[in-house]
Write a protein that holds these residues in place. Structure first.
Motif, PDB file in Angstrom:
ATOM      1  N   ARG A 107       0.836  -1.207   0.000  1.00  0.00           N
ATOM      2  CA  ARG A 107       0.000   0.000   0.000  1.00  0.00           C
ATOM      3  C   ARG A 107       0.868   1.254   0.000  1.00  0.00           C
ATOM      4  NH1 ARG A 107      -2.395   3.642   3.556  1.00  0.00           N
ATOM      5  NH2 ARG A 107      -4.599   4.135   3.135  1.00  0.00           N
ATOM      6  N   GLN A 112      -3.368   0.073  -4.726  1.00  0.00           N
ATOM      7  CA  GLN A 112      -4.657   0.460  -4.159  1.00  0.00           C
ATOM      8  C   GLN A 112      -5.634  -0.698  -4.019  1.00  0.00           C
ATOM      9  OE1 GLN A 112      -5.583   3.542  -7.057  1.00  0.00           O
ATOM     10  NE2 GLN A 112      -4.883   5.116  -5.654  1.00  0.00           N
ATOM     11  N   LEU A 294      -7.270  -1.528  -0.896  1.00  0.00           N
ATOM     12  CA  LEU A 294      -6.210  -1.215   0.069  1.00  0.00           C
ATOM     13  C   LEU A 294      -6.169   0.260   0.398  1.00  0.00           C
ATOM     14  CD1 LEU A 294      -3.018  -3.286  -0.848  1.00  0.00           C
ATOM     15  CD2 LEU A 294      -4.487  -3.516   1.156  1.00  0.00           C
ATOM     16  N   SER A 295      -6.818   1.059  -0.412  1.00  0.00           N
ATOM     17  CA  SER A 295      -6.844   2.505  -0.196  1.00  0.00           C
ATOM     18  C   SER A 295      -8.186   3.045  -0.669  1.00  0.00           C
ATOM     19  CB  SER A 295      -5.704   3.181  -0.965  1.00  0.00           C
ATOM     20  OG  SER A 295      -5.854   4.582  -0.967  1.00  0.00           O
ATOM     21  N   TRP A 318      -6.471  -0.260   7.049  1.00  0.00           N
ATOM     22  CA  TRP A 318      -6.087   0.604   5.940  1.00  0.00           C
ATOM     23  C   TRP A 318      -7.173   1.567   5.476  1.00  0.00           C
ATOM     24  CZ3 TRP A 318      -5.171  -4.807   5.748  1.00  0.00           C
ATOM     25  CH2 TRP A 318      -3.847  -5.169   6.030  1.00  0.00           C
TER      26      TRP A 318
END
Length: 399
Positions: A107, A112, A294-295, A318
């Motif tokens: 990350r 992402q 992840l984002s 996250w």
């Protein structure tokens, strides 16, 4: 106990050795161990972490820097693979430790999204992953393709070994990556193994000099099965051209199997085509893929319907935070901080798996609540449904 990233050469006696025990017949032969060295070039860009204690590798996990299409946007994706542990060190939290650090690092490097094939889905659900559809296996007799043999179809097919046609294959999968939701491809250093091993035939369909379809396949024996991988076609003509080619094997093989997306309808390909369509999911050998965001930045700028909702993302390493999701302009705007709580749009609470399920298009907002992946009141469900219409992701790469 320590966690560290291993070098390419160290993989031979750490991650490769554990992976062989976890995923192959064992004990391995000395010749098999020597074959590991041949895998190194195709893993050179992977990030591999191990847990060690007293010189013994207790667990290993790798991330492959891939790319994946999320609702039309191609984003960096960490493909998690080779997750394994020493048989005397299982259920001691080592894999959890590795995954946290591995995903932290990926990350931080800008990935992402993340996807994987689980040994147990419920284990990875604790890390925010949600299930995606598994491609279907379609089986039929080449004799049932007879009506295509005399058909005058526009376009042409090309045929040869993947070793010779790899560049064209790679270019076509890049096109699929840009056009198909959920599609993911390996980095070139990994994918080039197809060319180097040269173990497949490559069939392509072309129209106007442009490749419009492609499939890799092998024939297991005379009178046996033509085993094809994913039948990739940009239009129905390309699919028909490739099926017509397969029909010419009526006196060579008894059966043909191909992989297709979950939203494909093979029973409608031809009038008299008798097909068996199957998506078999079993533990631990036949898993369906899983994925997660992840984002939250992965959401920004995605095509979206005219919805507007406030979401609280909870319980995740996250994604935690409050955000206003606004799609009134046709693209998703992500507003955080105090502005996310301004006004009174409908509000929902989502886990990482819940928001990932919506982004990948695999669950309705009501299902998210029913699955325990969030709390979604009716008014918020309406807005989320507008923002994230259902879509069927097609994950091809098996890592």
């Amino acid at each position: 106990m320590s966690v560290r990233q291993v070098t390419a050469e160290e993989r031979l006696t750490t991650s490769f050795a554990l992976g062989a025990y976890a995923f192959e017949a064992s004990p391995r032969s000395a010749a098999r161990a020597e074959e590991f060295r041949g895998y190194l070039p195709y893993n050179k860009g992977n990030r591999t972490l191990v847990v060690e204690e007293g010189g013994t590798t207790l667990a290993a996990a790798s991330a492959i820097p891939m790319r994946q299409n999320l609702r039309g946007e191609v984003l960096p994706m960490a493909g998690v693979a080779g997750v394994s542990s020493h048989p005397l060190a299982r259920r001691q939290g080592h894999v959890r430790t590795l995954l946290h650090q591995l995903l932290d690092e990926m990350r931080d490097e800008g990935h992402q999204l993340s996807a994987l094939y689980p040994f147990r889905p419920s284990f990875y659900a604790r890390f925010g992953y949600v299930g995606l559809p598994k491609p279907r296996t379609v089986a039929f007799s080449p004799a049932d393709l007879g009506e295509l043999l005399a058909a005058d179809l526009p376009g042409e097919v090309g045929w040869g070994r993947i070793g010779d046609g790899y560049q064209g294959w790679r270019a076509f999968t890049e096109r699929c990556l840009n056009e198909r939701h959920g599609f993911a491809i390996f980095p070139s250093y990994r994918d080039v193994g197809l060319r180097d091993r040269d173990e497949h035939w490559l069939l392509t369909a072309r129209s106007g000099g442009k490749v419009t379809g492609a499939v890799l396949y092998r024939i297991d024996d005379h009178g046996g099965t033509l085993v094809a991988d994913d039948l990739l076609a940009t239009d129905p003509v390309a699919r028909m051209l490739m099926l017509q080619f397969f029909g010419r094997h009526v006196d060579q093989v008894e059966r043909i199997t191909v992989q297709v997306a979950a939203d494909e309808l093979p029973e409608l390909w031809l009038t008299d085509l008798a097909v068996h369509v199957e998506a078999r999911v079993a533990r631990p050998s036949a898993a369906a893929p899983m994925a997660r965001l992840l984002s939250v930045d992965a959401l920004a700028g995605l095509p979206a319907g005219p919805g507007r909702v406030r979401v609280e993302l909870t319980g995740d390493r996250w994604l935690a935070g409050s955000y206003l999701l606004d799609g009134t302009t046709g693209t998703l705007e992500l507003i955080g901080g105090t502005a996310a709580t301004a006004g009174s749009p409908p509000a929902a609470t989502l886990t990482a798996a819940g928001v990932s399920a919506l982004a990948y298009g695999v669950l309705d907002p009501v299902e998210v609540g029913l699955r325990g992946l969030g709390e979604v009141p009716a008014d918020a469900a309406t807005e989320l449904r507008r923002l994230f219409p259902r879509q069927v992701p097609y994950v091809v790469a098996d890592f």
